[in-house]
Write a protein that holds these residues in place. Structure first.
Motif, mmCIF file in Angstrom:
data_model
loop_
_atom_site.group_PDB
_atom_site.id
_atom_site.type_symbol
_atom_site.label_atom_id
_atom_site.label_comp_id
_atom_site.label_asym_id
_atom_site.label_seq_id
_atom_site.Cartn_x
_atom_site.Cartn_y
_atom_site.Cartn_z
ATOM 1 N N ASN A 199 -17.173 4.946 -7.122
ATOM 2 C CA ASN A 199 -17.149 3.957 -8.196
ATOM 3 C C ASN A 199 -15.700 3.751 -8.645
ATOM 4 O OD1 ASN A 199 -17.414 2.440 -10.533
ATOM 5 N ND2 ASN A 199 -19.292 3.486 -11.183
ATOM 6 N N VAL A 200 -15.284 2.488 -8.718
ATOM 7 C CA VAL A 200 -13.915 2.179 -9.126
ATOM 8 C C VAL A 200 -13.605 2.771 -10.494
ATOM 9 C CG1 VAL A 200 -12.340 0.310 -9.738
ATOM 10 C CG2 VAL A 200 -13.846 0.071 -7.766
ATOM 11 N N ALA A 201 -14.610 2.789 -11.368
ATOM 12 C CA ALA A 201 -14.402 3.258 -12.741
ATOM 13 C C ALA A 201 -14.039 4.734 -12.803
ATOM 14 C CB ALA A 201 -15.650 3.002 -13.578
ATOM 15 N N ASP A 202 -14.279 5.481 -11.700
ATOM 16 C CA ASP A 202 -13.958 6.905 -11.688
ATOM 17 C C ASP A 202 -12.561 7.200 -11.142
ATOM 18 O OD1 ASP A 202 -16.394 7.629 -12.765
ATOM 19 O OD2 ASP A 202 -17.375 7.731 -10.804
ATOM 20 N N SER A 203 -11.827 6.160 -10.779
ATOM 21 C CA SER A 203 -10.483 6.368 -10.237
ATOM 22 C C SER A 203 -9.460 6.420 -11.354
ATOM 23 C CB SER A 203 -10.124 5.242 -9.261
ATOM 24 O OG SER A 203 -9.990 4.009 -9.949
ATOM 25 N N LEU A 204 -8.384 7.131 -11.087
ATOM 26 C CA LEU A 204 -7.305 7.224 -12.062
ATOM 27 C C LEU A 204 -6.647 5.862 -12.272
ATOM 28 C CD1 LEU A 204 -5.604 9.085 -13.850
ATOM 29 C CD2 LEU A 204 -4.137 9.549 -11.857
ATOM 30 N N LEU A 205 -6.634 5.053 -11.216
ATOM 31 C CA LEU A 205 -6.058 3.721 -11.317
ATOM 32 C C LEU A 205 -6.809 2.878 -12.345
ATOM 33 C CD1 LEU A 205 -3.848 1.903 -10.046
ATOM 34 C CD2 LEU A 205 -5.546 1.123 -8.400
ATOM 35 N N TYR A 206 -8.142 3.010 -12.336
ATOM 36 C CA TYR A 206 -8.958 2.272 -13.315
ATOM 37 C C TYR A 206 -8.667 2.763 -14.731
ATOM 38 C CZ TYR A 206 -13.083 1.191 -16.140
ATOM 39 O OH TYR A 206 -13.913 0.792 -17.157
ATOM 40 N N LYS A 207 -8.606 4.066 -14.900
ATOM 41 C CA LYS A 207 -8.388 4.624 -16.237
ATOM 42 C C LYS A 207 -7.024 4.240 -16.789
ATOM 43 C CE LYS A 207 -11.489 8.493 -15.234
ATOM 44 N NZ LYS A 207 -11.611 9.952 -14.991
ATOM 45 N N VAL A 208 -6.011 4.289 -15.926
ATOM 46 C CA VAL A 208 -4.685 3.876 -16.365
ATOM 47 C C VAL A 208 -4.676 2.383 -16.661
ATOM 48 C CG1 VAL A 208 -2.272 3.630 -15.674
ATOM 49 C CG2 VAL A 208 -3.505 5.735 -15.139
ATOM 50 N N GLY A 209 -5.295 1.601 -15.757
ATOM 51 C CA GLY A 209 -5.305 0.152 -15.920
ATOM 52 C C GLY A 209 -5.981 -0.297 -17.194
ATOM 53 N N THR A 210 -7.144 0.284 -17.486
ATOM 54 C CA THR A 210 -7.866 -0.117 -18.702
ATOM 55 C C THR A 210 -7.160 0.358 -19.971
ATOM 56 O OG1 THR A 210 -9.259 1.861 -18.413
ATOM 57 C CG2 THR A 210 -10.123 -0.242 -17.595
ATOM 58 N N SER A 211 -6.499 1.519 -19.881
ATOM 59 C CA SER A 211 -5.829 2.046 -21.075
ATOM 60 C C SER A 211 -4.600 1.223 -21.446
ATOM 61 C CB SER A 211 -5.438 3.508 -20.866
ATOM 62 O OG SER A 211 -4.471 3.626 -19.843
ATOM 63 N N ILE A 212 -3.955 0.641 -20.447
ATOM 64 C CA ILE A 212 -2.753 -0.142 -20.745
ATOM 65 C C ILE A 212 -3.024 -1.644 -20.697
ATOM 66 C CG2 ILE A 212 -1.249 1.676 -19.827
ATOM 67 C CD1 ILE A 212 -0.796 -0.063 -17.356
ATOM 68 N N GLU A 213 -4.310 -2.026 -20.629
ATOM 69 C CA GLU A 213 -4.634 -3.456 -20.544
ATOM 70 C C GLU A 213 -4.063 -4.262 -21.713
ATOM 71 O OE1 GLU A 213 -8.334 -6.343 -19.286
ATOM 72 O OE2 GLU A 213 -8.785 -4.497 -20.368
ATOM 73 N N PRO A 214 -4.032 -3.712 -22.944
ATOM 74 C CA PRO A 214 -3.387 -4.487 -24.014
ATOM 75 C C PRO A 214 -1.946 -4.864 -23.680
ATOM 76 C CG PRO A 214 -4.658 -2.688 -24.946
ATOM 77 C CD PRO A 214 -4.660 -2.475 -23.467
ATOM 78 N N ALA A 237 -0.703 -16.587 -12.906
ATOM 79 C CA ALA A 237 0.227 -15.491 -13.195
ATOM 80 C C ALA A 237 0.082 -14.376 -12.163
ATOM 81 C CB ALA A 237 -0.042 -14.946 -14.592
ATOM 82 N N PHE A 238 -1.154 -14.094 -11.771
ATOM 83 C CA PHE A 238 -1.402 -13.039 -10.782
ATOM 84 C C PHE A 238 -0.790 -13.400 -9.438
ATOM 85 C CE2 PHE A 238 -4.274 -11.544 -7.334
ATOM 86 C CZ PHE A 238 -3.975 -10.193 -7.410
ATOM 87 N N MET A 239 -0.938 -14.639 -9.001
ATOM 88 C CA MET A 239 -0.374 -15.051 -7.716
ATOM 89 C C MET A 239 1.150 -14.935 -7.731
ATOM 90 S SD MET A 239 -2.684 -18.260 -6.361
ATOM 91 C CE MET A 239 -2.698 -19.191 -7.895
ATOM 92 N N CYS A 240 1.768 -15.320 -8.830
ATOM 93 C CA CYS A 240 3.229 -15.204 -8.941
ATOM 94 C C CYS A 240 3.662 -13.738 -8.935
ATOM 95 C CB CYS A 240 3.706 -15.890 -10.221
ATOM 96 S SG CYS A 240 3.555 -17.689 -10.189
ATOM 97 N N THR A 295 -0.713 -5.061 -20.365
ATOM 98 C CA THR A 295 -0.708 -5.960 -19.206
ATOM 99 C C THR A 295 -1.167 -7.365 -19.580
ATOM 100 O OG1 THR A 295 -2.977 -5.356 -18.528
ATOM 101 C CG2 THR A 295 -1.170 -4.014 -17.666
ATOM 102 N N ARG A 296 -1.946 -7.480 -20.638
ATOM 103 C CA ARG A 296 -2.386 -8.801 -21.099
ATOM 104 C C ARG A 296 -1.203 -9.648 -21.560
ATOM 105 N NH1 ARG A 296 -6.764 -11.180 -19.211
ATOM 106 N NH2 ARG A 296 -8.589 -9.799 -19.276
ATOM 107 N N VAL A 297 -0.166 -8.979 -22.024
ATOM 108 C CA VAL A 297 1.045 -9.707 -22.424
ATOM 109 C C VAL A 297 1.633 -10.437 -21.217
ATOM 110 C CG1 VAL A 297 3.408 -9.458 -23.310
ATOM 111 C CG2 VAL A 297 1.541 -8.079 -24.275
ATOM 112 N N PHE A 298 1.486 -9.827 -20.057
ATOM 113 C CA PHE A 298 1.988 -10.437 -18.820
ATOM 114 C C PHE A 298 0.956 -11.335 -18.157
ATOM 115 C CE2 PHE A 298 4.153 -6.322 -19.322
ATOM 116 C CZ PHE A 298 5.471 -6.758 -19.410
ATOM 117 N N GLY A 299 -0.172 -11.525 -18.835
ATOM 118 C CA GLY A 299 -1.195 -12.414 -18.305
ATOM 119 C C GLY A 299 -2.140 -11.764 -17.320
ATOM 120 N N LEU A 300 -2.165 -10.433 -17.252
ATOM 121 C CA LEU A 300 -2.989 -9.730 -16.275
ATOM 122 C C LEU A 300 -4.004 -8.832 -16.967
ATOM 123 C CD1 LEU A 300 -0.168 -8.599 -13.778
ATOM 124 C CD2 LEU A 300 -1.591 -10.660 -13.643
ATOM 125 N N GLY A 301 -5.278 -8.994 -16.571
ATOM 126 C CA GLY A 301 -6.297 -8.061 -17.017
ATOM 127 C C GLY A 301 -6.230 -6.803 -16.185
#
Length: 624
Positions: free
Chosen positions: A483-498, A570-573, A500-506
């Motif tokens: 499950n993607v939700a069990d990866s460290l990448l997911y946990k880091v990504g969701t924790s810093i989403e506020p 923004a993601f493509m760029c 990354t949203r500044v850069f236009g990325l969820g």
């Protein structure tokens, strides 16, 4: 008894060819202490005695202030070299002898190697090397480094001269006022330069006889040197060369891609039957086979590029291409030779990075690598149209692609401004001064050997770097449950989403952005794992090279439900102008031998990609 031989010569004098032929793979590459200039040492054994060879930085003289010239002069003056081998181009003897004129004042043991005698012969030039040897007072050996012959004689000459060394008996008579100090006046420098050229004229008087009265441009050169048509001809030839390199490397890359497929399941089944922990299973069955594949693919591509462009360089084409684009690239602080690596970057950044070996010095080479990173490789063009078509019409997609290409020019200019001041200072920049070499038949044995040697070198050096980075990525992307939700990448990504949203990325698109730094080919697979929930990030990343991509229709539906057009843009760029890939990162480090500068360039591109995404997102959000 010390047996250190230093190879001294101007760029393109054949030093590297002689060095590689003498030492083979017995080389050590690093940087000179306190400098970012490449230091290459190697050794060979002759009649039971070991000889060390140092390939000094290529430079046009010994009286300048560039790092290359300072290092070379200090090394020779220090006495670390027991014998200096001065290489000169026999086909352009008057120009090449300037290095010998500057060396003469150092009063050190030396031999003179008249390289490229085959080219001189093709020009109907006859060189009386015995007369030249008599006037100089040191051994003079006619030689053709690229044909692989005569190296036993060269080794014998080195051994004899180390036992009974000779020094130049003829030295330029320099004006007393022309001391080479920082305060030397321009008139004094000019006077000294004239004295050296007078010495060259006296030494070479009657040495060279030529049956060629005058030179007329061939029909080929009239095309290649044409101001407009020549640029198209050179561009087309480079493009065809790149396609030929791809044809050569595809079988090697295909063979490498079979390794994960052949080893993955057998290793996984074997380790599972031994009750090995799943994370160890994933390392040995996924990470290591794929790392081996990446390195084989990288070295295969390097082999193909060096084989084709080694051929183009040897026959004299690359000199014409450099001439054509020198004026255009001077605005970036680069010489015309950089055109080939830059154009090769559109196919693969690895090939473009390796192609920078044609540059004259380390600073030019490092700056060219930084500029090559700005060029979107072929993998990008397999991703952008797919993602763009999910959110935009075909006409809008066309405008997006045009916008990306225009930004490439902007980014290359910014990169040259940011890094050029340190790597290629303004006072050291100059246009190319060169004589176009005559066309001549290639030495295929030499070209093949050089390409194979470079590919093997890249494979060995990349294996460690790619393995380390792959393991780091595994730590972040591994999920025992799948499950993607069990990866460290997911946990880091969701924790810093506020953030990354500044850069236009969820968090999902930010995961895709992180993955794009590892391998562009893996982006669609990782997006599928993040949005659709099919497969793991680890599988999507490491198996994307040989597995069928996700159903784009399903992925499109999942993405358009939660991703806005502004975020997609923004993601493509961000993905396009992120660092190219882990293999390009490894190649840059191995080619530059500078972790500091590789890290600086990587940090610049990561930050630059996020800043671009931020600007694009907030502007696009106002209109889309």
């Amino acid at each position: 008894m010390k047996n250190r031989i230093a190879l001294l010569g101007q760029p393109n004098s054949g030093k590297s060819t002689v060095f590689n032929a003498l030492t083979g793979s017995r080389q050590h590459v690093g940087n000179w202490p306190g400098k970012t200039v490449e230091k290459i040492d190697g050794y060979y054994t002759y009649k039971g005695t070991r000889f060390t060879v140092t390939d000094l930085p290529g430079s046009y003289g010994l009286s300048g202030n560039s790092d290359e010239e300072v290092i070379t002069t200090e090394f020779i003056k220090s006495g670390q070299a027991d014998l200096v081998c001065i290489l000169v181009d026999a086909s352009q003897l008057e120009r090449s002898m300037y290095m010998a004129a500057e060396f003469a004042a150092l009063d050190k043991p030396a031999v003179l190697l008249l390289n490229m005698m085959d080219v001189a012969k093709a020009q109907n030039k006859e060189i009386d090397h015995e007369l030249l040897q008599k006037r100089l007072g040191i051994p003079v050996l006619p030689f053709t480094a690229a044909d692989g012959k005569g190296y036993d004689g060269l080794r014998a000459l080195f051994a004899a001269e180390l036992e009974h060394p000779h020094k130049l008996t003829s030295v330029p008579e320099l004006p007393e006022a022309a001391g080479m100090s920082p305060g030397t006046s321009s008139d004094a420098v000019q006077a000294e330069s004239e004295a050296k050229y007078r010495w060259i004229g006296e030494i070479l008087g009657g040495v060279t006889r030529s049956g060629q009265k005058h030179h007329e441009l061939s029909r080929r050169d009239r095309i290649l040197l044409s101001p407009v048509l020549g640029k198209f001809a050179c561009f087309g030839t480079i493009l065809l060369g790149f396609l030929a390199a791809m044809v050569i490397c595809f079988p090697l890359m295909g063979a490498g891609s079979m390794i994960p497929q052949l080893l993955n399941k057998p290793i996984a089944n074997l380790l599972t039957s031994w009750n090995v922990h799943p994370w160890l299973v994933s390392i040995f069955s996924i990470i290591l086979p794929n790392t081996l594949y990446f390195c084989i693919a990288m070295s295969g591509f390097v082999f193909g590029v060096n084989l084709v462009f080694g051929y183009l360089e040897e026959i004299g084409f690359l000199a014409r291409a450099a001439y054509q684009f020198d004026g255009l690239l001077s605005g970036l602080g680069l010489q015309g030779k950089a055109i080939c690596p830059i154009l090769m970057g559109f196919g693969c950044t690895i090939g473009g990075t390796c192609g920078t070996r044609v540059m004259d010095n380390w600073g030019q080479r490092m700056l060219t690598m930084a500029v090559v990173w700005a060029v979107p490789c072929a993998s990008i063009w397999t991703i952008i149209p797919v993602i763009s078509s999910m959110f935009f019409t075909p006409l809008q997609t066309l405008f997006i692609i045009i916008g990306i290409l225009l930004y490439v020019v902007v980014l290359m200019t910014v990169v040259s401004k940011v890094f050029g001041r340190r790597l290629v200072p303004e006072n050291s920049r100059s246009g190319m001064i060169m004589e176009l070499p005559p066309y001549h038949k290639p030495h295929w044995k030499h070209i093949f050997r050089e390409a194979l040697l470079k590919a093997w070198d890249i494979f060995k050096r990349a294996l460690r770097t790619v393995t380390l980075i792959s393991l780091l990525f595994w730590v972040f992307s591994y999920s025992g449950s799948g499950n993607v939700a069990d990866s460290l990448l997911y946990k880091v990504g969701t924790s810093i989403e506020p953030v990354t949203r500044v850069f236009g990325l969820g968090w999902r698109t930010f995961m895709g952005f992180i993955t794009s730094a590892f391998a562009k080919e893996a982006v669609l697979g990782v997006l599928n794992a993040a949005f659709v929930g099919e497969g793991t990030v680890l599988d999507a990343t490491f198996r994307s090279a040989f597995n069928v991509a996700a159903d784009n229709a399903v992925l499109s539906q999942a993405m358009t439900d939660v991703v806005s057009k502004a975020e997609a843009l923004a993601f493509m760029c961000a993905c396009t102008f992120n660092i190219p890939c882990v293999m390009a990162l490894s190649t840059t480090y191995r080619e530059s031998h500078s972790l500091k500068w590789t890290a600086r360039i990587a940090a610049f591109y990561i930050c630059g990609a996020l800043i671009l995404a931020c600007i694009v997102y907030h502007i696009a959000a106002l209109f889309l």
